[in-house]
Write an enzyme that holds these catalytic residues in place. Structure first.
Site, mmCIF file in Angstrom:
data_model
loop_
_atom_site.group_PDB
_atom_site.id
_atom_site.type_symbol
_atom_site.label_atom_id
_atom_site.label_comp_id
_atom_site.label_asym_id
_atom_site.label_seq_id
_atom_site.Cartn_x
_atom_site.Cartn_y
_atom_site.Cartn_z
ATOM 1 N N LYS A 118 1.371 12.911 1.579
ATOM 2 C CA LYS A 118 0.608 12.122 2.565
ATOM 3 C C LYS A 118 1.330 10.814 2.896
ATOM 4 O O LYS A 118 1.512 10.470 4.065
ATOM 5 C CB LYS A 118 -0.795 11.845 1.997
ATOM 6 C CG LYS A 118 -1.691 11.043 2.910
ATOM 7 C CD LYS A 118 -3.153 11.298 2.608
ATOM 8 C CE LYS A 118 -3.689 10.517 1.438
ATOM 9 N NZ LYS A 118 -3.877 9.089 1.693
ATOM 10 N N ARG A 162 4.622 7.719 6.956
ATOM 11 C CA ARG A 162 5.819 6.907 7.234
ATOM 12 C C ARG A 162 6.771 7.639 8.183
ATOM 13 O O ARG A 162 7.379 7.018 9.056
ATOM 14 C CB ARG A 162 6.533 6.570 5.927
ATOM 15 C CG ARG A 162 5.799 5.507 5.108
ATOM 16 C CD ARG A 162 6.315 5.510 3.686
ATOM 17 N NE ARG A 162 5.810 4.411 2.879
ATOM 18 C CZ ARG A 162 4.578 4.335 2.369
ATOM 19 N NH1 ARG A 162 3.714 5.292 2.608
ATOM 20 N NH2 ARG A 162 4.210 3.300 1.624
ATOM 21 N N ARG A 175 -12.500 -1.884 2.820
ATOM 22 C CA ARG A 175 -11.222 -2.084 2.125
ATOM 23 C C ARG A 175 -10.499 -3.332 2.638
ATOM 24 O O ARG A 175 -10.428 -3.558 3.842
ATOM 25 C CB ARG A 175 -10.351 -0.833 2.281
ATOM 26 C CG ARG A 175 -11.088 0.374 1.730
ATOM 27 C CD ARG A 175 -10.257 1.604 1.751
ATOM 28 N NE ARG A 175 -9.081 1.479 0.902
ATOM 29 C CZ ARG A 175 -8.139 2.406 0.836
ATOM 30 N NH1 ARG A 175 -8.225 3.496 1.576
ATOM 31 N NH2 ARG A 175 -7.106 2.233 0.045
ATOM 32 N N SER A 202 1.587 -3.584 -4.155
ATOM 33 C CA SER A 202 1.075 -2.596 -3.210
ATOM 34 C C SER A 202 2.186 -2.160 -2.269
ATOM 35 O O SER A 202 2.784 -2.980 -1.563
ATOM 36 C CB SER A 202 -0.083 -3.211 -2.403
ATOM 37 O OG SER A 202 -0.259 -2.512 -1.192
ATOM 38 N N ASP A 236 -2.739 6.558 -7.860
ATOM 39 C CA ASP A 236 -3.725 7.495 -7.294
ATOM 40 C C ASP A 236 -4.161 8.564 -8.303
ATOM 41 O O ASP A 236 -5.031 9.377 -7.991
ATOM 42 C CB ASP A 236 -3.156 8.159 -6.034
ATOM 43 C CG ASP A 236 -3.042 7.162 -4.891
ATOM 44 O OD1 ASP A 236 -3.760 6.146 -4.911
ATOM 45 O OD2 ASP A 236 -2.235 7.394 -3.972
ATOM 46 N N ARG A 270 -10.201 12.019 -3.655
ATOM 47 C CA ARG A 270 -9.626 12.251 -4.989
ATOM 48 C C ARG A 270 -10.710 12.446 -6.048
ATOM 49 O O ARG A 270 -10.539 13.178 -7.007
ATOM 50 C CB ARG A 270 -8.681 11.118 -5.369
ATOM 51 C CG ARG A 270 -7.504 11.007 -4.388
ATOM 52 C CD ARG A 270 -6.291 10.320 -4.963
ATOM 53 N NE ARG A 270 -5.399 9.874 -3.897
ATOM 54 C CZ ARG A 270 -4.511 10.651 -3.281
ATOM 55 N NH1 ARG A 270 -4.389 11.909 -3.617
ATOM 56 N NH2 ARG A 270 -3.743 10.158 -2.320
HETATM 57 C C1 S3P Z 1 0.020 4.246 -0.539
HETATM 58 C C2 S3P Z 1 0.086 3.284 -1.508
HETATM 59 C C3 S3P Z 1 -0.954 3.111 -2.530
HETATM 60 C C4 S3P Z 1 -1.803 4.356 -2.681
HETATM 61 C C5 S3P Z 1 -2.234 4.936 -1.375
HETATM 62 C C6 S3P Z 1 -1.039 5.259 -0.488
HETATM 63 C C7 S3P Z 1 1.102 4.275 0.480
HETATM 64 O O1 S3P Z 1 -1.768 2.030 -2.138
HETATM 65 O O2 S3P Z 1 -2.944 4.084 -3.477
HETATM 66 O O3 S3P Z 1 -2.974 6.132 -1.603
HETATM 67 O O4 S3P Z 1 1.225 5.271 1.201
HETATM 68 O O5 S3P Z 1 1.837 3.289 0.559
HETATM 69 P P1 S3P Z 1 -1.312 0.522 -2.474
HETATM 70 O O6 S3P Z 1 0.069 0.432 -2.017
HETATM 71 O O7 S3P Z 1 -2.192 -0.394 -1.701
HETATM 72 O O8 S3P Z 1 -1.502 0.415 -3.959
#
Ligand code: S3P
Length: 437
Positions: free
Chosen positions: A25, A30, A127, A171, A322, A396
């Site tokens: 995903k 990206r 969020r 993050s 995750d 999830r």
């Molecule tokens: C993600 C980064 C994570 C993850 C999310 C997808 C991403 O979040 O929990 O499911 O695609 O960059 P954070 O980067 O905010 O921790």
């Protein structure tokens, strides 16, 4: 996501055979976004077909990119990094996707004269987006969020300036947003994390030949005229595979071979934790610390066996972010205590995953206790009893409930199973195929 679709998962098994997880995903989002920033068409092989990644394609179409889908192959005809967007602005629906909500503003922020508002479902509106509002405002964009913190999020594009940004949370979404905006900013832009998060954006930047440097946890990008990418192949999602890995670890007699799964070390923390708990998860995981411009793909062999409790905290948290709820599930079946700490970020996911997993596992018989930044679960080396688990609209949590049901004594009814379609629409079919062996 509503709580639609209550489904019972009875103790069944074993899981046997081979399995290919759905496409990743994070990388699909990206790939599409970077494709839209290119001048020439980009072909994406194995694009994830899910609600979240469809939201990204819909948003890019609205921004003026061309998108053609033929099964799992998607061709994105981009508008270029300095998007000569036809539309001067409007509204973009991100659905349930936190990644789209946090990454896309980085690109929009660098489009002077354009104003876009991003909004989504009920969960997305809870969020936090202040984590991207702050750096983008420092770079010179006009960014406004409800109560300064939540969607709807309005981004007024501007001529950006480079910044040095110490990210307050580890993050990948924040890091990626700042790096994307950095490609449009005057001078150079550095984002420094407190802990390593997933590095898919960095790998794509390297491939697109963007001037770019990594120094420990600091990543620096310079201004760029155009991106060069032709093709991207998306590997299988280790986060989706993790549910079947957990099921094979927990259901007696199981033995599953997983192929085509992404083994990027910044995503495989869960597999390392499961191995430490004594699980049979065999495969060549990428070496921690690797810097690369490709995503490694490989195979895992997983079998049922006894588990022991473990401690998870610090730098391991973002590498399994995750899957930490699944560590809780393994912990509930393991002998001894399993503790997750330093994971307060879980409270800001599709649901408050600390309270959701604590309530969910307690409701099916686990001895589990909540902490501000994690939880502790005590197992006795046997199965959970079963009962009703509320997924709280979180994909999830829904899939975790299904796995818990298969391994339980009396079965689990999952409230809100439909949420699984956000990342993994074929989850129940894949599970059923492995149960038929
Ligand atoms: C993600 C980064 C994570 C993850 C999310 C997808 C991403 O979040 O929990 O499911 O695609 O960059 P954070 O980067 O905010 O921790």
């Amino acid at each position: 996501m509503s709580a639609a679709g209550s489904r019972r998962f009875e103790p069944t098994g074993p899981l046997r055979g081979s399995y290919r997880p759905p496409a990743d995903k994070s990388i699909s989002h990206r790939a599409a976004l970077f494709g839209a920033m290119c001048d020439a068409p980009v072909t994406i092989h194995n694009y994830l077909d899910s609600a979240d990644t469809q939201s990204t394609l819909d948003a890019l179409l609205k921004l003026g990119a061309g998108v053609t889908q033929d099964g799992e192959e998607v061709v994105v005809r981009g508008v270029g990094l300095h998007a000569a967007l036809e539309a001067t602005g409007g509204e973009l629906d991100v659905g349930n996707s936190g990644t789209l909500l946090r990454l896309l503003p980085g690109w929009l922020a660098g489009q002077p004269g354009r104003v876009w508002t991003l909004d989504g479902d009920e969960s997305i509106r809870r969020r936090p987006v202040d984590r991207v509002v702050e750096p983008l405002a420092l770079m010179g964009a006009g960014v406004q969020a409800r109560e300064g913190r939540f969607a709807p999020l309005t981004v007024r594009g501007a001529e950006l300036r480079g910044i040095e940004y110490p990210a307050p949370v580890a993050s990948a979404q924040v890091k990626s947003c700042v790096l994307i905006a950095g490609m449009l900013a005057d001078g150079s832009t550095t984002v420094t994390e407190s802990r390593q998060s997933r590095d898919h954006t960095e790998r794509l930047l390297r491939r697109a030949r963007v001037p770019f440097e990594c120094d420990g946890l600091a990543v620096t990008v310079g201004q760029v005229d155009e991106l060069e990418l032709e093709e991207i192949t998306v590997p299988g999602d280790p986060s989706s595979a993790a549910f079947l890995v957990a099921a094979a670890c927990l259901v007696p007699g199981s033995r599953v071979t997983i192929s085509g799964v992404g083994l990027n070390w910044t995503r495989t923390g869960f597999f390392r934790i499961a191995q430490r708990m004594g699980a049979t998860v065999v495969g060549v995981l990428e070496e921690p610390g690797t810097r690369a411009d490709r995503e490694p793909v490989g195979e895992l062999d997983v079998a049922h066996g006894p588990l022991e409790g473990t401690q998870v905290g610090g730098g391991e948290v973002p590498l399994a972010i995750d899957e930490l709820t699944l560590v809780g599930l393994l912990g509930a079946f393991a002998q001894g205590e399993t503790t997750i700490r330093d994971a307060a970020e879980l409270r800001h996911k599709e649901s408050d995953r600390i309270s959701a997993v604590v309530d969910g596992l307690a409701a099916i018989g686990a001895d589990i206790e909540e902490a501000e930044d994690g939880f502790t679960v005590r197992g006795h080396g046997g199965p959970l009893e079963g009962g009703v688990l509320d997924a709280r609209g979180d994909h999830r949590l829904a899939m975790l409930g299904a796995v818990a049901g298969l391994a339980s004594e009396r079965g689990v009814e999952v409230l809100g199973m439909d949420a699984a379609a956000v990342s993994y629409p074929g989850f129940e079919q894949d599970l059923a195929a492995l149960l038929r062996g």
